[in-house]
Write a protein that holds these residues in place. Structure first.
Motif, PDB file in Angstrom:
ATOM      1  N   ASP A   1      -2.642   6.644   2.933  1.00  0.00           N
ATOM      2  CA  ASP A   1      -2.722   7.186   4.224  1.00  0.00           C
ATOM      3  C   ASP A   1      -1.015   8.000   4.120  1.00  0.00           C
ATOM      4  O   ASP A   1      -0.109   7.809   3.117  1.00  0.00           O
ATOM      5  N   ILE A   2      -2.237   9.443   4.174  1.00  0.00           N
ATOM      6  CA  ILE A   2      -0.710  10.777   4.608  1.00  0.00           C
ATOM      7  C   ILE A   2      -0.339  10.717   5.652  1.00  0.00           C
ATOM      8  O   ILE A   2      -1.480  10.877   6.838  1.00  0.00           O
TER       9      ILE A   2
ATOM     10  N   TYR B   1      -7.257  14.643   7.583  1.00  0.00           N
ATOM     11  CA  TYR B   1      -6.959  14.018   6.362  1.00  0.00           C
ATOM     12  C   TYR B   1      -5.268  13.245   6.473  1.00  0.00           C
ATOM     13  O   TYR B   1      -5.347  12.225   6.429  1.00  0.00           O
ATOM     14  N   PHE B   2      -4.542  13.970   8.072  1.00  0.00           N
ATOM     15  CA  PHE B   2      -3.412  13.356   7.983  1.00  0.00           C
ATOM     16  C   PHE B   2      -4.082  11.966   8.996  1.00  0.00           C
ATOM     17  O   PHE B   2      -4.893  12.052  10.462  1.00  0.00           O
ATOM     18  N   LYS B   3      -2.997  10.769   8.795  1.00  0.00           N
ATOM     19  CA  LYS B   3      -3.304   9.714  10.104  1.00  0.00           C
ATOM     20  C   LYS B   3      -2.482  10.086  10.833  1.00  0.00           C
ATOM     21  O   LYS B   3      -2.932   9.161  12.024  1.00  0.00           O
ATOM     22  N   GLY B   4      -1.186  10.521  10.959  1.00  0.00           N
ATOM     23  CA  GLY B   4      -0.796  10.632  12.020  1.00  0.00           C
ATOM     24  C   GLY B   4       0.394  11.345  11.476  1.00  0.00           C
ATOM     25  O   GLY B   4       0.545  12.314  10.453  1.00  0.00           O
ATOM     26  N   ILE B   5       0.316  12.660  12.504  1.00  0.00           N
ATOM     27  CA  ILE B   5       2.320  13.509  12.455  1.00  0.00           C
ATOM     28  C   ILE B   5       3.301  13.035  12.662  1.00  0.00           C
ATOM     29  O   ILE B   5       3.623  12.595  14.498  1.00  0.00           O
ATOM     30  N   PHE B   6       4.537  12.999  12.301  1.00  0.00           N
ATOM     31  CA  PHE B   6       6.148  12.736  12.711  1.00  0.00           C
ATOM     32  C   PHE B   6       6.756  14.159  12.564  1.00  0.00           C
ATOM     33  O   PHE B   6       7.005  14.644  11.505  1.00  0.00           O
ATOM     34  N   SER B   7       7.358  13.602  13.884  1.00  0.00           N
ATOM     35  CA  SER B   7       8.565  15.327  13.804  1.00  0.00           C
ATOM     36  C   SER B   7       9.862  14.853  14.065  1.00  0.00           C
ATOM     37  O   SER B   7       9.731  13.648  14.602  1.00  0.00           O
TER      38      SER B   7
ATOM     39  N   MET C   1       1.049  -1.316  -0.122  1.00  0.00           N
ATOM     40  CA  MET C   1      -0.178  -0.234  -0.010  1.00  0.00           C
ATOM     41  C   MET C   1       1.156   1.141   0.071  1.00  0.00           C
ATOM     42  O   MET C   1       1.672   1.554   0.860  1.00  0.00           O
ATOM     43  N   THR C   2       0.743   2.803  -0.839  1.00  0.00           N
ATOM     44  CA  THR C   2       1.062   3.114  -1.215  1.00  0.00           C
ATOM     45  C   THR C   2       1.152   4.123   0.205  1.00  0.00           C
ATOM     46  O   THR C   2      -0.043   4.484   0.452  1.00  0.00           O
ATOM     47  N   VAL C   3       1.958   4.806   0.465  1.00  0.00           N
ATOM     48  CA  VAL C   3       1.610   5.844   2.385  1.00  0.00           C
ATOM     49  C   VAL C   3       2.580   7.922   1.755  1.00  0.00           C
ATOM     50  O   VAL C   3       4.024   6.497   0.692  1.00  0.00           O
ATOM     51  N   LEU C   4       2.137   8.246   2.006  1.00  0.00           N
ATOM     52  CA  LEU C   4       3.200   9.574   1.918  1.00  0.00           C
ATOM     53  C   LEU C   4       3.059  10.365   3.180  1.00  0.00           C
ATOM     54  O   LEU C   4       1.922  10.419   4.102  1.00  0.00           O
ATOM     55  N   ALA C   5       4.203  11.059   2.841  1.00  0.00           N
ATOM     56  CA  ALA C   5       4.513  11.596   4.334  1.00  0.00           C
ATOM     57  C   ALA C   5       4.861  13.099   3.491  1.00  0.00           C
ATOM     58  O   ALA C   5       5.654  13.451   2.786  1.00  0.00           O
ATOM     59  N   PHE C   6       3.938  13.906   4.324  1.00  0.00           N
ATOM     60  CA  PHE C   6       3.363  15.502   3.575  1.00  0.00           C
ATOM     61  C   PHE C   6       5.453  16.260   3.924  1.00  0.00           C
ATOM     62  O   PHE C   6       4.711  16.149   5.568  1.00  0.00           O
ATOM     63  N   ASP C   7       5.786  16.477   3.852  1.00  0.00           N
ATOM     64  CA  ASP C   7       6.590  18.160   4.531  1.00  0.00           C
ATOM     65  C   ASP C   7       5.262  18.781   4.359  1.00  0.00           C
ATOM     66  O   ASP C   7       4.072  18.903   4.003  1.00  0.00           O
ATOM     67  N   ILE C   8       5.697  19.733   5.652  1.00  0.00           N
ATOM     68  CA  ILE C   8       4.974  20.872   5.769  1.00  0.00           C
ATOM     69  C   ILE C   8       5.006  22.500   5.601  1.00  0.00           C
ATOM     70  O   ILE C   8       4.385  23.028   4.010  1.00  0.00           O
ATOM     71  N   PHE C   9       5.712  22.922   6.083  1.00  0.00           N
ATOM     72  CA  PHE C   9       6.197  24.057   5.253  1.00  0.00           C
ATOM     73  C   PHE C   9       7.250  24.304   4.439  1.00  0.00           C
ATOM     74  O   PHE C   9       8.013  23.467   3.821  1.00  0.00           O
ATOM     75  N   GLY C  10       6.713  25.055   3.608  1.00  0.00           N
ATOM     76  CA  GLY C  10       6.520  25.518   1.560  1.00  0.00           C
ATOM     77  C   GLY C  10       5.595  24.244   1.154  1.00  0.00           C
ATOM     78  O   GLY C  10       6.121  24.338  -0.397  1.00  0.00           O
TER      79      GLY C  10
ATOM     80  N   LYS D   1       6.715   1.704   8.247  1.00  0.00           N
ATOM     81  CA  LYS D   1       7.108   0.220   8.278  1.00  0.00           C
ATOM     82  C   LYS D   1       6.380  -0.535   6.979  1.00  0.00           C
ATOM     83  O   LYS D   1       5.652  -1.714   6.617  1.00  0.00           O
ATOM     84  N   ASP D   2       6.777   0.286   5.982  1.00  0.00           N
ATOM     85  CA  ASP D   2       5.997   0.320   4.461  1.00  0.00           C
ATOM     86  C   ASP D   2       7.507   0.557   3.353  1.00  0.00           C
ATOM     87  O   ASP D   2       7.758   1.966   3.242  1.00  0.00           O
ATOM     88  N   GLU D   3       7.340  -0.385   2.392  1.00  0.00           N
ATOM     89  CA  GLU D   3       8.387  -0.348   1.341  1.00  0.00           C
ATOM     90  C   GLU D   3       7.626   0.732   0.454  1.00  0.00           C
ATOM     91  O   GLU D   3       8.610   1.018  -0.268  1.00  0.00           O
ATOM     92  N   ASP D   4       6.772   0.973   0.222  1.00  0.00           N
ATOM     93  CA  ASP D   4       6.016   1.487  -1.115  1.00  0.00           C
ATOM     94  C   ASP D   4       5.534   3.453   0.522  1.00  0.00           C
ATOM     95  O   ASP D   4       4.380   4.082  -0.270  1.00  0.00           O
ATOM     96  N   ALA D   5       6.619   3.583   0.705  1.00  0.00           N
ATOM     97  CA  ALA D   5       6.482   4.989   1.185  1.00  0.00           C
ATOM     98  C   ALA D   5       7.358   6.216   1.004  1.00  0.00           C
ATOM     99  O   ALA D   5       8.398   6.267  -0.243  1.00  0.00           O
TER     100      ALA D   5
END
Length: 202
Positions: free
Chosen positions: A90-91, A114-120, A1-10, A142-146
C-alpha cells in the motif's frame, strides 16, 4: 504488511525546472512558521516565496509564468514504477502540500490511482520535519512496518527522529548529513525501490 509514504515534491515530482532559490525560500518559510508556532496554507507560502524571489530579481512580471510551472510539475520518469510498487504494498502520499494540491498533481501525471490515500501537513498545522507530521501518519495507518520514501535529506531525518522508518531516494547523488539518523534503505530511483520491495516480499 509494509506501507510506503511517499514525499511528493522533489521525490515523485521533479522540481529541477523551477527557480531553485524559490524552492529554497518555500521550504525556509515552512520551517520558520513551524518554529514560530504559526501556520499558513502551503499554496499561500508558495506564492509568497515566489514573489519574494522574483522581487529580489526585479522580475515580478514572471509571477504567473513561474507559478504555472509549479502547478504543472512533471513526475520523474521512473514514477512509472509506482504502478508495480502499488501492486506489492500500500502506498500513500505524505506531503507538505494540501490534500487538494497533491491530488491535482498526482491526477495530472496519471498517478493518483496508485495511492491509497493522501496525508498532508495541513492536518496538524505544522510542516516537515516536525515530528507531528510523521506521527500523524503512523497513528492513522497503525502499521509498524511503515516507511517514508523521500529524496529530501531533511525529510528522512525528520521521519527517523519521529520513530518512522525511512528510505532515501538518492536522485542527485548527494551525501546525506544525517545528524545521527541514517536511512534504513538507500536507493537511486523507484526502479531500485521496486526491486528492493520485491526482494523483501519474496
Amino acid at each position: 504488511m509494509t506501507v510506503l509514504a511517499f514525499d511528493i515534491f522533489g521525490t515523485v515530482l521533479d522540481t529541477s525546472e523551477i527557480i531553485q532559490e524559490f524552492r529554497t525560500k518555500q521550504l525556509e518559510y515552512t520551517w520558520l512558521l513551524t518554529l514560530m508556532g504559526k501556520y499558513m496554507d502551503f499554496e499561500e507560502i508558495t506564492k509568497r516565496a515566489l514573489m519574494h524571489v522574483l522581487k529580489s530579481r526585479h522580475e515580478e512580471h514572471r509571477f504567473e509564468e513561474e507559478l504555472r510551472k509549479w502547478r504543472n510539475l512533471k513526475a520523474y520518469k521512473d514514477a512509472i514504477y509506482l504502478k508495480d510498487i502499488s501492486k506489492l504494498v500500500d502506498i500513500y502520499a505524505l506531503s507538505n502540500g494540501s490534500v487538494n494540491e497533491v491530488r491535482e498533481h498526482l491526477n495530472r501525471n496519471g498517478l493518483l490511482s496508485y495511492f491509497k490515500g493522501i496525508f498532508s501537513a495541513e492536518s496538524v498545522k505544522e510542516y516537515k520535519p516536525s515530528p507531528k507530521v510523521y506521527k500523524y501518519f503512523m497513528s492513522s495507518i497503525k502499521d509498524e512496518d511503515a516507511y517514508l520514501v523521500s529524496s529530501n535529506p531533511f525529510d528522512v531525518i525528520g521521519a527517523k527522529n519521529a520513530g518512522m522508518k525511512a528510505i532515501y531516494v538518492n536522485r542527485r547523488n548527494l551525501i546525506v548529513d544525517p545528524l545521527d539518523y541514517e536511512p534504513d534503505v538507500t536507493v537511486r530511483d523507484f526502479e531500485e525501490l521496486y526491486k528492493w520491495i520485491s526482494n523483501k516480499k519474496g
